[in-house]
Design an enzyme around this catalytic site. Structure first.
Site, PDB file in Angstrom:
ATOM      1  N   ASP A 148       0.814  -1.210   0.000  1.00 16.11           N
ATOM      2  CA  ASP A 148       0.000   0.000   0.000  1.00 16.11           C
ATOM      3  C   ASP A 148       0.851   1.265   0.000  1.00 16.11           C
ATOM      4  OD1 ASP A 148      -2.619   1.348   0.414  1.00 16.11           O
ATOM      5  OD2 ASP A 148      -1.720   1.938   2.320  1.00 16.11           O
ATOM      6  N   GLU A 184       1.199  -0.607  -5.136  1.00 16.10           N
ATOM      7  CA  GLU A 184       0.177   0.408  -5.380  1.00 16.10           C
ATOM      8  C   GLU A 184       0.934   1.729  -5.458  1.00 16.10           C
ATOM      9  OE1 GLU A 184      -3.026   3.366  -3.880  1.00 16.10           O
ATOM     10  OE2 GLU A 184      -1.717   2.395  -2.460  1.00 16.10           O
TER      11      GLU A 184
END
Length: 636
Positions: A317, A370
């Protein structure tokens, strides 16, 4: 005097040396709480890194939370505190009482604990993950030779707590890991996904963070059961040939009093300078990637999930927030690197180390970034200056796609490039096309309610969009609920609106997505050459006036190819002619106008013969009746 011989479970000089170097990849086997046999006594060996603590003791259910009952011994040179407490049993709760240099006592959960008290409680629990029975040998053996570059990957992104719940219960009605495993396996097999990606698995105190503010990096959340239950779920999915990806959050952590923030009374896991160590946007702390022990904590944590719990991939993330020192910060709120630039050199080095170790030790596993900027070579080889990730979320494609799909069809002709631009850079990285949870929250609307028009138009638009996504180069990810056209935005506080499936429009959408997913898995042309220009070819990328896109997907040796035609307006084209490369037969294998998808159900030929008639710059062509928002896929 020679050091007393250490027992196998105790922290030794080599452990300390490797941890201090940042290379103790199984440090979780030494730090934390471990059930052990010490001579004739059974109990728990506790070890915690608290370099600036004045003193540390273990408090818990076994000693009436008495801060003086079980003091720990400081091991030099790193400041690791250890002790053995006889009689401590599995599932008992505990914390560390840390006396800071200012003399204050603070109570912390164990950073290396494998189990935690259910929120709102914040204690760690003693557990034993050494004796979990694994029954997924066949999957794990096959994983070693699996190569994502040439295999299908269609990922269903799921939040366990809000996918489905037990109705009418006094508690929140969460499915346990075991219940979820059975239900999601049945659903994924029906729909045709290859992987499930789970949000919010590492322990976190606040449901509303969706698991992105972690306090227990080594603990599967207790919301849905024990670590054994979590392992049972993984076994079950693997035995049913379903891969599992976890969200993983090395970018930041929350300031909760029991968590990692100011762990020993000083910035231990985070940068000390707030211009480096605080995320102004998120109100969280940033890991200090310059400290070997902190990098070790994170790298061994990634290995822990992949090796200890057989996870097939980690979706990392907020990578951009780690790479840029000025991410989310105004002038004067950040510190440049030694070259005066905004790149975080320590984070770059961390990613290269992380990916080299995780993928080097675990062939077939995945590290997915990401990353929302144009940072070069995110999936490039470390040896050639890349970051070494396996795959990268294609946020550029997602942004252009959603902007185009929101437009009234009348204005699409002026924005035709939004749907073609991503192919100009499609092979600069190994991409996943994503329509994730981020796109259906915070007043962004569900996928269906992004679509223009009313009634039929909304559903037909979304079907055309999904078909375009499936045909486009790159792996696929779709967030739960969007496959049956959820009307409301997603909320972690309730289950998906499954009741919508009583309505024909939602059933038809689900059937369309299901057939697209099975088509994707069945045809090698859809995935086999995802990393090569040879796998994708535009027929007509410039038909902006009619807002129609036509392209081909090729398999190796061009044995079986697919031709996609997607109409993004409500105008029917009764004699749409498409150029083709060869004088062959073209078999219609997917037609959005079928009744089961909400179309007219009009009779159509299955086989179309190309004739020698130039079109789209090709020597041959055939004509097809293309309905409003129509999608047709042909095999040749």
């Amino acid at each position: 005097m020679a050091e007393k011989k250490k027992k196998p479970y105790e922290i030794g000089e080599l452990d300390q040396y490797l941890f201090g170097q940042g290379n103790h990849y199984e440090i979780y086997e030494k730090l934390g709480a471990h059930l052990v046999q010490n001579g004739k006594q059974k109990g728990v060996y506790f070890a915690v890194w608290a370099p600036h603590a004045q003193a540390v003791s273990v408090v818990g259910e076994f000693n009436e939370w008495d801060t003086e009952a079980n003091p720990m011994k400081r091991e030099e040179p790193l400041g690791i505190y250890t002790c053995f407490i006889p009689g401590v049993k599995k599932n008992q709760m505990y914390k560390y009482c840390i006396e800071t240099y200012s003399g204050e006592q603070i109570f912390k959960a164990d950073p290396y604990a494998n189990y935690a008290e259910l929120r709102p409680g914040t204690a760690s629990r003693v557990t034993d993950i050494e004796n979990i029975k694994w029954t997924d040998t066949e999957w794990m053996t096959r994983r070693k030779t699996w190569n994502h570059k040439h295999e299908p990957m269609s990922i269903y992104e799921v939040h366990i707590g809000s996918w489905m719940r037990h109705p009418g219960r006094e508690d929140e009605g969460f499915y346990t890991y075991r219940e979820f495993a059975r239900a999601i396996t049945k659903y994924i097999k029906e729909m045709g996904y290859t992987h499930v990606e789970l949000m919010g698995i590492a322990e976190h105190p606040f449901d509303g963070s969706w698991g992105y503010q972690v306090t227990g990096y080594y603990a599967p959340t207790s919301r849905y059961g024990s670590p054994e239950d979590f392992a049972w779920m993984i076994n079950y999915l693997h035995r049913n040939k379903i891969g599992i990806i976890l969200d993983w959050v090395p970018a930041h952590f929350p300031k909760d009093a029991h968590g990692l923030a100011d762990f020993d009374g000083t910035p231990t896991y985070e940068y000390a300078d707030p211009r480096l160590g605080e995320h102004p946007d998120w109100g969280t702390k940033v890991f200090d990637f310059g400290k070997n022990e902190v990098r070790n904590f994170l790298i061994s944590n990634a290995l822990f999930w992949v090796e200890k719990f057989h996870i097939d991939g980690l979706r990392v993330d907020a990578v951009a927030s780690m790479l840029y020192l000025d991410y989310g910060r105004k002038d004067g709120e950040w510190v440049a690197n030694k070259y005066g630039e905004n790149k975080n050199l320590e984070a770059i080095d961390f990613f290269r180390h992380l990916n080299s170790v995780v993928l080097g030790r675990n062939p077939g596993a995945l590290m997915i970034a990401e990353e929302s900027t144009a940072w070069p070579q995110v999936t490039g080889d470390v040896e050639e200056g890349g970051l070494g990730f396996s795959l990268k979320w294609n946020m550029g494609w997602m942004h252009d796609f959603t902007e185009y799909m929101k437009l009234d069809p009348y204005f699409r002709k002026d924005n035709h490039h939004l749907m073609t631009f991503a192919m100009s850079y499609a092979y600069s990285e190994n991409y996943i096309l994503v329509l994730s949870h981020d796109e259906v929250v915070h007043l962004k609307c569900s996928m269906l309610n992004k679509m223009p028009g009313l009634g039929f138009d909304k559903y037909a638009n979304l079907k055309a969009g999904y078909a375009f996504m499936m045909g486009h180069a790159g792996k696929k990810l779709l967030f739960m609920g969007q496959e049956f056209a959820q009307l409301r935005e997603w909320s972690e506080e309730r289950e998906l609106d499954w009741f919508l499936l009583a309505e024909p429009e939602h059933q038809q959408m689900k059937m369309w997505v299901k057939d697209l997913l099975h088509l994707y898995k069945r045809h090698k042309a859809m995935y086999e050459m995802d990393q090569s220009w040879e796998g994708f070819e535009w027929i007509n990328a410039d038909d902006g006036y009619r807002s129609i896109y036509s392209f081909m997907r090729h398999s190796k040796g061009a044995k079986k190819n697919l031709l996609f035609v997607c109409n993004f307006t409500p105008m029917a084209r009764d004699d749409y002619r498409v150029g083709v490369p060869r004088k062959k037969q073209y078999k219609l294998i997917l037609n959005s106008d079928e009744e089961k998808y909400g179309g007219t159900g009009a009779d159509r030929k299955k086989i179309y013969k190309a004739e020698k008639k130039e079109c789209d710059g090709r020597p041959y062509s055939f004509a097809y009746k293309l309905p409003p928002y129509g999608v047709a896929v042909f095999e040749f």
